[in-house]
Motif scaffolding. Structure first.
Motif, PDB file in Angstrom:
ATOM      1  N   GLY A   1      -1.326   1.248   4.647  1.00 51.22           N
ATOM      2  CA  GLY A   1      -0.109   1.476   3.880  1.00 51.22           C
ATOM      3  C   GLY A   1      -0.262   2.608   2.887  1.00 51.22           C
ATOM      4  O   GLY A   1       0.656   3.420   2.688  1.00 51.22           O
ATOM      5  N   ILE A   2      -1.421   2.691   2.250  1.00 46.71           N
ATOM      6  CA  ILE A   2      -1.681   3.798   1.315  1.00 46.71           C
ATOM      7  C   ILE A   2      -1.613   5.129   2.054  1.00 46.71           C
ATOM      8  O   ILE A   2      -0.961   6.079   1.600  1.00 46.71           O
ATOM      9  CB  ILE A   2      -3.047   3.622   0.617  1.00 46.71           C
ATOM     10  N   VAL A   3      -2.265   5.203   3.212  1.00 46.32           N
ATOM     11  CA  VAL A   3      -2.250   6.435   4.007  1.00 46.32           C
ATOM     12  C   VAL A   3      -0.825   6.758   4.445  1.00 46.32           C
ATOM     13  O   VAL A   3      -0.387   7.915   4.378  1.00 46.32           O
ATOM     14  CB  VAL A   3      -3.208   6.321   5.222  1.00 46.32           C
ATOM     15  N   LYS A   4      -0.068   5.754   4.868  1.00 47.50           N
ATOM     16  CA  LYS A   4       1.329   5.968   5.271  1.00 47.50           C
ATOM     17  C   LYS A   4       2.150   6.495   4.105  1.00 47.50           C
ATOM     18  O   LYS A   4       2.940   7.426   4.269  1.00 47.50           O
ATOM     19  CB  LYS A   4       1.934   4.667   5.802  1.00 47.50           C
ATOM     20  N   GLY A   5       1.979   5.931   2.924  1.00 55.86           N
ATOM     21  CA  GLY A   5       2.704   6.396   1.750  1.00 55.86           C
ATOM     22  C   GLY A   5       2.393   7.849   1.422  1.00 55.86           C
ATOM     23  O   GLY A   5       3.285   8.632   1.087  1.00 55.86           O
ATOM     24  N   ILE A   6       1.132   8.224   1.546  1.00 55.66           N
ATOM     25  CA  ILE A   6       0.726   9.609   1.281  1.00 55.66           C
ATOM     26  C   ILE A   6       1.341  10.548   2.306  1.00 55.66           C
ATOM     27  O   ILE A   6       1.912  11.578   1.956  1.00 55.66           O
ATOM     28  CB  ILE A   6      -0.813   9.726   1.267  1.00 55.66           C
ATOM     29  N   LEU A   7       1.233  10.185   3.584  1.00 57.65           N
ATOM     30  CA  LEU A   7       1.763  11.051   4.640  1.00 57.65           C
ATOM     31  C   LEU A   7       3.287  11.164   4.561  1.00 57.65           C
ATOM     32  O   LEU A   7       3.834  12.265   4.687  1.00 57.65           O
ATOM     33  CB  LEU A   7       1.331  10.538   6.010  1.00 57.65           C
ATOM     34  N   ASP A   8       3.986  10.053   4.360  1.00 61.71           N
ATOM     35  CA  ASP A   8       5.446  10.092   4.248  1.00 61.71           C
ATOM     36  C   ASP A   8       5.873  10.910   3.032  1.00 61.71           C
ATOM     37  O   ASP A   8       6.811  11.699   3.105  1.00 61.71           O
ATOM     38  CB  ASP A   8       6.026   8.679   4.165  1.00 61.71           C
ATOM     39  N   GLY A   9       5.187  10.716   1.914  1.00 60.10           N
ATOM     40  CA  GLY A   9       5.513  11.451   0.698  1.00 60.10           C
ATOM     41  C   GLY A   9       5.270  12.944   0.823  1.00 60.10           C
ATOM     42  O   GLY A   9       5.939  13.756   0.180  1.00 60.10           O
ATOM     43  N   ALA A  10       4.305  13.312   1.666  1.00 52.48           N
ATOM     44  CA  ALA A  10       3.980  14.732   1.862  1.00 52.48           C
ATOM     45  C   ALA A  10       4.831  15.371   2.956  1.00 52.48           C
ATOM     46  O   ALA A  10       4.687  16.556   3.242  1.00 52.48           O
ATOM     47  CB  ALA A  10       2.499  14.882   2.208  1.00 52.48           C
TER      48      ALA A  10
ATOM     49  N   GLY B   1       0.802  -1.221   0.000  1.00 49.53           N
ATOM     50  CA  GLY B   1       0.000   0.000   0.000  1.00 49.53           C
ATOM     51  C   GLY B   1       0.834   1.271   0.000  1.00 49.53           C
ATOM     52  O   GLY B   1       0.413   2.300  -0.553  1.00 49.53           O
ATOM     53  N   VAL B   2       2.027   1.242   0.589  1.00 49.38           N
ATOM     54  CA  VAL B   2       2.880   2.439   0.642  1.00 49.38           C
ATOM     55  C   VAL B   2       3.214   2.925  -0.767  1.00 49.38           C
ATOM     56  O   VAL B   2       3.134   4.117  -1.065  1.00 49.38           O
ATOM     57  CB  VAL B   2       4.162   2.174   1.465  1.00 49.38           C
ATOM     58  N   GLY B   3       3.582   2.005  -1.646  1.00 47.44           N
ATOM     59  CA  GLY B   3       3.893   2.383  -3.031  1.00 47.44           C
ATOM     60  C   GLY B   3       2.695   2.992  -3.739  1.00 47.44           C
ATOM     61  O   GLY B   3       2.819   3.964  -4.494  1.00 47.44           O
ATOM     62  N   VAL B   4       1.516   2.421  -3.485  1.00 48.16           N
ATOM     63  CA  VAL B   4       0.293   2.961  -4.078  1.00 48.16           C
ATOM     64  C   VAL B   4       0.046   4.372  -3.541  1.00 48.16           C
ATOM     65  O   VAL B   4      -0.306   5.290  -4.294  1.00 48.16           O
ATOM     66  CB  VAL B   4      -0.908   2.033  -3.773  1.00 48.16           C
ATOM     67  N   GLY B   5       0.242   4.563  -2.242  1.00 47.62           N
ATOM     68  CA  GLY B   5       0.010   5.871  -1.631  1.00 47.62           C
ATOM     69  C   GLY B   5       0.911   6.954  -2.199  1.00 47.62           C
ATOM     70  O   GLY B   5       0.462   8.083  -2.442  1.00 47.62           O
ATOM     71  N   LEU B   6       2.174   6.629  -2.419  1.00 37.76           N
ATOM     72  CA  LEU B   6       3.095   7.612  -2.999  1.00 37.76           C
ATOM     73  C   LEU B   6       2.631   8.037  -4.389  1.00 37.76           C
ATOM     74  O   LEU B   6       2.675   9.224  -4.741  1.00 37.76           O
ATOM     75  CB  LEU B   6       4.506   7.040  -3.068  1.00 37.76           C
ATOM     76  N   ARG B   7       2.154   7.091  -5.178  1.00 37.89           N
ATOM     77  CA  ARG B   7       1.694   7.412  -6.531  1.00 37.89           C
ATOM     78  C   ARG B   7       0.390   8.195  -6.514  1.00 37.89           C
ATOM     79  O   ARG B   7       0.187   9.099  -7.324  1.00 37.89           O
ATOM     80  CB  ARG B   7       1.560   6.132  -7.347  1.00 37.89           C
ATOM     81  N   ILE B   8      -0.496   7.859  -5.593  1.00 38.78           N
ATOM     82  CA  ILE B   8      -1.761   8.591  -5.491  1.00 38.78           C
ATOM     83  C   ILE B   8      -1.504  10.033  -5.069  1.00 38.78           C
ATOM     84  O   ILE B   8      -2.133  10.962  -5.575  1.00 38.78           O
ATOM     85  CB  ILE B   8      -2.721   7.884  -4.510  1.00 38.78           C
TER      86      ILE B   8
END
Length: 195
Positions: free
Chosen positions: A147-156, A60-67
């Motif tokens: 994981g998606i939420v984590k990817g978004i937050l880490d990326g931001a 999910g982290v990878g998906v979150g970064l892309r979203i």
């Protein structure tokens, strides 16, 4: 031939097309099939439930970064969110609408700890089509969404620990899923400086 069409309307190569809104829907049955395959694939490569949830979270982290990249381009004209409530609102509304077609049921601040926030969903889409065997106990496919939420937050630039939990609700057969977000100390210090 690509780029040559009849009359004035020309067909464009996929790479040359603008990154507009486009059709945001994916077939629910296709998603359910692909997600169940992801769960089954991950399940064959782990020893216990905690490892399975970690693998789903990592996916999910990878998906979150892309979203994050896509939605910042589409919705925010490449501007980045700098405030804690702003990024939480972005995840709660814009990201959730993009992923699930609706805003999340609730966004709440934790009462016990200053650095905890919760996004709750009555029936999370990833838990809807997965039947969990009794020997797997409280396995929560919501780890993928965490994981998606984590990817978004880490990326931001808002590092956080994110986890998914079931919460029993009186009068409902199925528990709701709560995504628990625990921000790093640096995020809270930055938020205090920004006032």
């Amino acid at each position: 031939m690509i780029g040559v069409g009849r009359g004035s309307k020309q067909l464009l190569n996929v790479v040359d097309r603008p990154l507009g809104k486009g059709k945001n829907e994916v077939s629910l049955s296709a998603f359910a099939f692909l997600f169940s395959e992801l769960v089954q694939y991950s399940q064959t490569r782990v020893e216990n439930i905690a490892e399975l949830e970690r693998r789903l979270e990592d996916a999910g982290v990878g998906v979150g970064l892309r979203i994050l990249e896509l939605l910042c381009h589409r919705e925010k004209a490449n501007r980045r969110e700098t405030r804690l409530l702003g990024i939480l609102s972005f995840v709660h509304s814009t990201v959730w609408r993009c992923l699930f077609g609706k805003v999340a049921d609730s966004l709440e601040k934790g009462t016990e700890h200053e650095d905890e926030y919760m996004i709750s969903e009555r029936e999370l889409l990833v838990n809807r089509f997965i039947s969990v065997p009794k020997d797997m106990g409280a396995f929560n496919c919501g780890a993928f969404v965490a994981g998606i939420v984590k990817g978004i937050l880490d990326g931001a630039g808002f590092p956080a620990r994110v986890s998914a939990h079931f919460v029993s609700v009186e009068g409902q057969a199925r528990p709701r899923t709560t995504i628990l977000i625990k921000f790093a100390e640096e995020v809270l210090q930055r938020e205090a400086r920004l006032g």
